[in-house]
Design a protein around this motif. Structure first.
Motif, PDB file in Angstrom:
ATOM      1  N   LYS A   1       0.462  -1.388  -0.164  1.00  0.00           N
ATOM      2  CA  LYS A   1       0.085  -0.020  -0.205  1.00  0.00           C
ATOM      3  C   LYS A   1       0.875   1.225   0.118  1.00  0.00           C
ATOM      4  O   LYS A   1       0.644   2.037   0.603  1.00  0.00           O
ATOM      5  CB  LYS A   1      -1.236  -0.093   1.429  1.00  0.00           C
ATOM      6  CG  LYS A   1      -2.219  -0.951   1.212  1.00  0.00           C
ATOM      7  CD  LYS A   1      -2.842  -1.559   2.677  1.00  0.00           C
ATOM      8  CE  LYS A   1      -4.244  -2.157   2.619  1.00  0.00           C
ATOM      9  NZ  LYS A   1      -4.196  -2.795   3.302  1.00  0.00           N
ATOM     10  N   PHE A   2       1.876   1.007  -0.894  1.00  0.00           N
ATOM     11  CA  PHE A   2       3.480   2.621  -0.833  1.00  0.00           C
ATOM     12  C   PHE A   2       1.971   3.536  -0.699  1.00  0.00           C
ATOM     13  O   PHE A   2       3.241   4.032  -0.052  1.00  0.00           O
ATOM     14  CB  PHE A   2       3.900   1.933  -2.036  1.00  0.00           C
ATOM     15  CG  PHE A   2       5.306   3.074  -1.506  1.00  0.00           C
ATOM     16  CD1 PHE A   2       6.102   2.652  -0.810  1.00  0.00           C
ATOM     17  CD2 PHE A   2       5.197   4.437  -2.604  1.00  0.00           C
ATOM     18  CE1 PHE A   2       7.325   3.715  -0.342  1.00  0.00           C
ATOM     19  CE2 PHE A   2       6.089   4.816  -2.514  1.00  0.00           C
ATOM     20  CZ  PHE A   2       7.189   5.142  -1.479  1.00  0.00           C
ATOM     21  N   LYS A   3       1.188   3.813  -1.785  1.00  0.00           N
ATOM     22  CA  LYS A   3       0.428   5.020  -2.468  1.00  0.00           C
ATOM     23  C   LYS A   3      -0.028   5.708  -1.008  1.00  0.00           C
ATOM     24  O   LYS A   3      -0.078   7.278  -1.066  1.00  0.00           O
ATOM     25  CB  LYS A   3      -0.205   5.179  -3.328  1.00  0.00           C
ATOM     26  CG  LYS A   3      -1.786   4.144  -2.878  1.00  0.00           C
ATOM     27  CD  LYS A   3      -2.288   4.345  -4.301  1.00  0.00           C
ATOM     28  CE  LYS A   3      -3.279   4.007  -4.359  1.00  0.00           C
ATOM     29  NZ  LYS A   3      -3.982   2.845  -3.225  1.00  0.00           N
ATOM     30  N   ASP A   4       0.050   4.941   0.017  1.00  0.00           N
ATOM     31  CA  ASP A   4      -1.033   5.686   0.943  1.00  0.00           C
ATOM     32  C   ASP A   4      -0.219   6.511   2.591  1.00  0.00           C
ATOM     33  O   ASP A   4      -0.418   7.076   3.115  1.00  0.00           O
ATOM     34  CB  ASP A   4      -1.517   4.239   1.490  1.00  0.00           C
ATOM     35  CG  ASP A   4      -2.924   3.621   1.021  1.00  0.00           C
ATOM     36  OD1 ASP A   4      -3.349   5.100   0.359  1.00  0.00           O
ATOM     37  OD2 ASP A   4      -3.368   2.557   1.458  1.00  0.00           O
ATOM     38  N   TRP A   5       1.104   6.137   2.457  1.00  0.00           N
ATOM     39  CA  TRP A   5       1.949   6.222   3.499  1.00  0.00           C
ATOM     40  C   TRP A   5       2.718   7.699   3.171  1.00  0.00           C
ATOM     41  O   TRP A   5       2.840   8.248   2.069  1.00  0.00           O
ATOM     42  CB  TRP A   5       3.187   5.366   3.244  1.00  0.00           C
ATOM     43  CG  TRP A   5       2.822   4.120   3.839  1.00  0.00           C
ATOM     44  CD1 TRP A   5       2.417   2.926   2.899  1.00  0.00           C
ATOM     45  CD2 TRP A   5       2.609   3.377   4.704  1.00  0.00           C
ATOM     46  NE1 TRP A   5       2.664   1.638   3.519  1.00  0.00           N
ATOM     47  CE2 TRP A   5       2.613   1.976   4.634  1.00  0.00           C
ATOM     48  CE3 TRP A   5       2.316   3.681   6.372  1.00  0.00           C
ATOM     49  CZ2 TRP A   5       2.275   1.327   5.735  1.00  0.00           C
ATOM     50  CZ3 TRP A   5       2.344   2.583   7.669  1.00  0.00           C
ATOM     51  CH2 TRP A   5       2.051   2.024   6.939  1.00  0.00           C
ATOM     52  N   GLU A   6       2.856   8.050   4.352  1.00  0.00           N
ATOM     53  CA  GLU A   6       3.452   9.811   4.159  1.00  0.00           C
ATOM     54  C   GLU A   6       5.093   9.152   5.544  1.00  0.00           C
ATOM     55  O   GLU A   6       5.134   8.621   5.991  1.00  0.00           O
ATOM     56  CB  GLU A   6       2.722  10.529   5.239  1.00  0.00           C
ATOM     57  CG  GLU A   6       1.331  11.034   4.680  1.00  0.00           C
ATOM     58  CD  GLU A   6       0.909  12.054   5.456  1.00  0.00           C
ATOM     59  OE1 GLU A   6       1.314  12.663   6.337  1.00  0.00           O
ATOM     60  OE2 GLU A   6      -0.502  12.009   5.061  1.00  0.00           O
ATOM     61  N   PHE A   7       5.471   9.733   4.820  1.00  0.00           N
ATOM     62  CA  PHE A   7       7.261   9.692   5.451  1.00  0.00           C
ATOM     63  C   PHE A   7       7.763  10.886   5.991  1.00  0.00           C
ATOM     64  O   PHE A   7       7.546  12.117   5.302  1.00  0.00           O
ATOM     65  CB  PHE A   7       8.220   9.244   3.801  1.00  0.00           C
ATOM     66  CG  PHE A   7       7.644   8.361   2.630  1.00  0.00           C
ATOM     67  CD1 PHE A   7       7.872   6.684   3.540  1.00  0.00           C
ATOM     68  CD2 PHE A   7       7.237   8.349   1.858  1.00  0.00           C
ATOM     69  CE1 PHE A   7       7.392   5.772   2.567  1.00  0.00           C
ATOM     70  CE2 PHE A   7       6.413   7.742   1.424  1.00  0.00           C
ATOM     71  CZ  PHE A   7       6.537   6.181   1.303  1.00  0.00           C
ATOM     72  N   TYR A   8       9.002  10.512   6.909  1.00  0.00           N
ATOM     73  CA  TYR A   8       9.458  11.212   8.119  1.00  0.00           C
ATOM     74  C   TYR A   8       9.919  11.026   8.632  1.00  0.00           C
ATOM     75  O   TYR A   8      10.580  10.098   8.643  1.00  0.00           O
ATOM     76  CB  TYR A   8       8.281  11.766   9.334  1.00  0.00           C
ATOM     77  CG  TYR A   8       7.217  12.483   9.042  1.00  0.00           C
ATOM     78  CD1 TYR A   8       6.625  13.605   9.515  1.00  0.00           C
ATOM     79  CD2 TYR A   8       5.807  11.223   8.666  1.00  0.00           C
ATOM     80  CE1 TYR A   8       5.719  14.334   8.672  1.00  0.00           C
ATOM     81  CE2 TYR A   8       4.752  12.096   8.652  1.00  0.00           C
ATOM     82  CZ  TYR A   8       4.742  13.437   8.201  1.00  0.00           C
ATOM     83  OH  TYR A   8       3.374  14.569   8.152  1.00  0.00           O
ATOM     84  N   THR A   9      11.532  12.392   8.137  1.00  0.00           N
ATOM     85  CA  THR A   9      12.460  11.993   9.130  1.00  0.00           C
ATOM     86  C   THR A   9      12.741  12.589   9.946  1.00  0.00           C
ATOM     87  O   THR A   9      11.922  13.451  10.826  1.00  0.00           O
ATOM     88  CB  THR A   9      14.040  12.421   8.199  1.00  0.00           C
ATOM     89  OG1 THR A   9      13.624  13.524   8.349  1.00  0.00           O
ATOM     90  CG2 THR A   9      13.943  12.091   6.263  1.00  0.00           C
ATOM     91  N   GLY A  10      14.417  11.843  11.379  1.00  0.00           N
ATOM     92  CA  GLY A  10      14.087  12.370  11.855  1.00  0.00           C
ATOM     93  C   GLY A  10      14.835  14.370  11.953  1.00  0.00           C
ATOM     94  O   GLY A  10      14.452  14.925  11.513  1.00  0.00           O
ATOM     95  N   GLU A  11      15.195  15.044  13.301  1.00  0.00           N
ATOM     96  CA  GLU A  11      14.623  16.441  13.430  1.00  0.00           C
ATOM     97  C   GLU A  11      16.004  16.880  12.679  1.00  0.00           C
ATOM     98  O   GLU A  11      16.062  17.780  11.944  1.00  0.00           O
ATOM     99  CB  GLU A  11      15.181  16.802  14.671  1.00  0.00           C
ATOM    100  CG  GLU A  11      15.171  17.800  15.111  1.00  0.00           C
ATOM    101  CD  GLU A  11      15.432  18.496  16.285  1.00  0.00           C
ATOM    102  OE1 GLU A  11      15.024  19.903  16.693  1.00  0.00           O
ATOM    103  OE2 GLU A  11      15.794  17.474  17.587  1.00  0.00           O
ATOM    104  N   SER A  12      17.110  15.712  12.418  1.00  0.00           N
ATOM    105  CA  SER A  12      18.294  16.231  11.908  1.00  0.00           C
ATOM    106  C   SER A  12      17.991  15.701  10.798  1.00  0.00           C
ATOM    107  O   SER A  12      19.091  17.181   9.718  1.00  0.00           O
ATOM    108  CB  SER A  12      19.887  15.177  12.328  1.00  0.00           C
ATOM    109  OG  SER A  12      19.041  14.047  11.828  1.00  0.00           O
TER     110      SER A  12
END
Length: 170
Positions: A126-137
């Motif tokens: 379900k790749f299109k459903d995901w949102e991506f976040y990195t850490g603060e750095s």
């Protein structure tokens, strides 16, 4: 309280103040909530003037995801091919970290098998459903936190890689 940090970047990713649910022995799922962040209402006790209309002010209230906001996660984007390239490198880094921690070859092989299955069956399915976040750095080599919504379409949850976290008691 336990803070879970990225083993590669040291960024704080999640804490045990949220209800962590282990999934398939490879990841943690954490339900989130949308909270309002912004201006504070202050009542000074004065009566509004009868002659002046009550002024409506834009007080800058914004709805934010509590986990994303609390850990200062930064939004990023991937296409499927780019994510697979990232994931391959990230899993290699985690594997090396597990070796440095003295994990057995059997534990490392188990990690690789479960991570591959989780990526294929949960993330890529379900790749299109995901949102991506990195850490603060915003270090591109660190963990990418995945955000999706439950079946009801309104309850957000994040997924983090269990083996990519270092536990710190505070």
């Amino acid at each position: 309280m336990l803070i879970y940090s990225d083993i590669i970047t040291g960024d704080e990713i999640i804490s045990d103040s949220y209800d962590l649910k282990e999934v398939d022995g490879i990841a943690y799922e954490v339900d989130c909530a949308m909270i309002e962040e912004g201006a504070v209402q202050v009542d000074i006790g004065a009566n509004a003037s009868a002659e002046e209309a009550d002024e409506a002010l834009d007080d800058g209230v914004v709805k934010v995801n509590n986990v994303v906001h609390s850990f200062r996660l930064q939004s990023t984007q991937f296409d499927k091919k780019g994510y697979l390239v990232y994931l391959k490198g990230y899993m290699k880094s985690v594997k090396n970290a597990l070796k440095e921690q003295g994990k057995s070859d059997e534990e490392i092989k188990d990690f690789e098998t479960k991570a591959s299955a989780f990526a294929k069956n949960v993330i890529l399915a379900k790749f299109k459903d995901w949102e991506f976040y990195t850490g603060e750095s915003m270090n591109p080599d660190g963990m990418v936190v995945l955000l999706n919504y439950r079946e009801d379409g309104t309850t957000p949850y994040v997924v983090v890689w269990k083996h990519g976290l270092k536990e710190t008691k505070v």
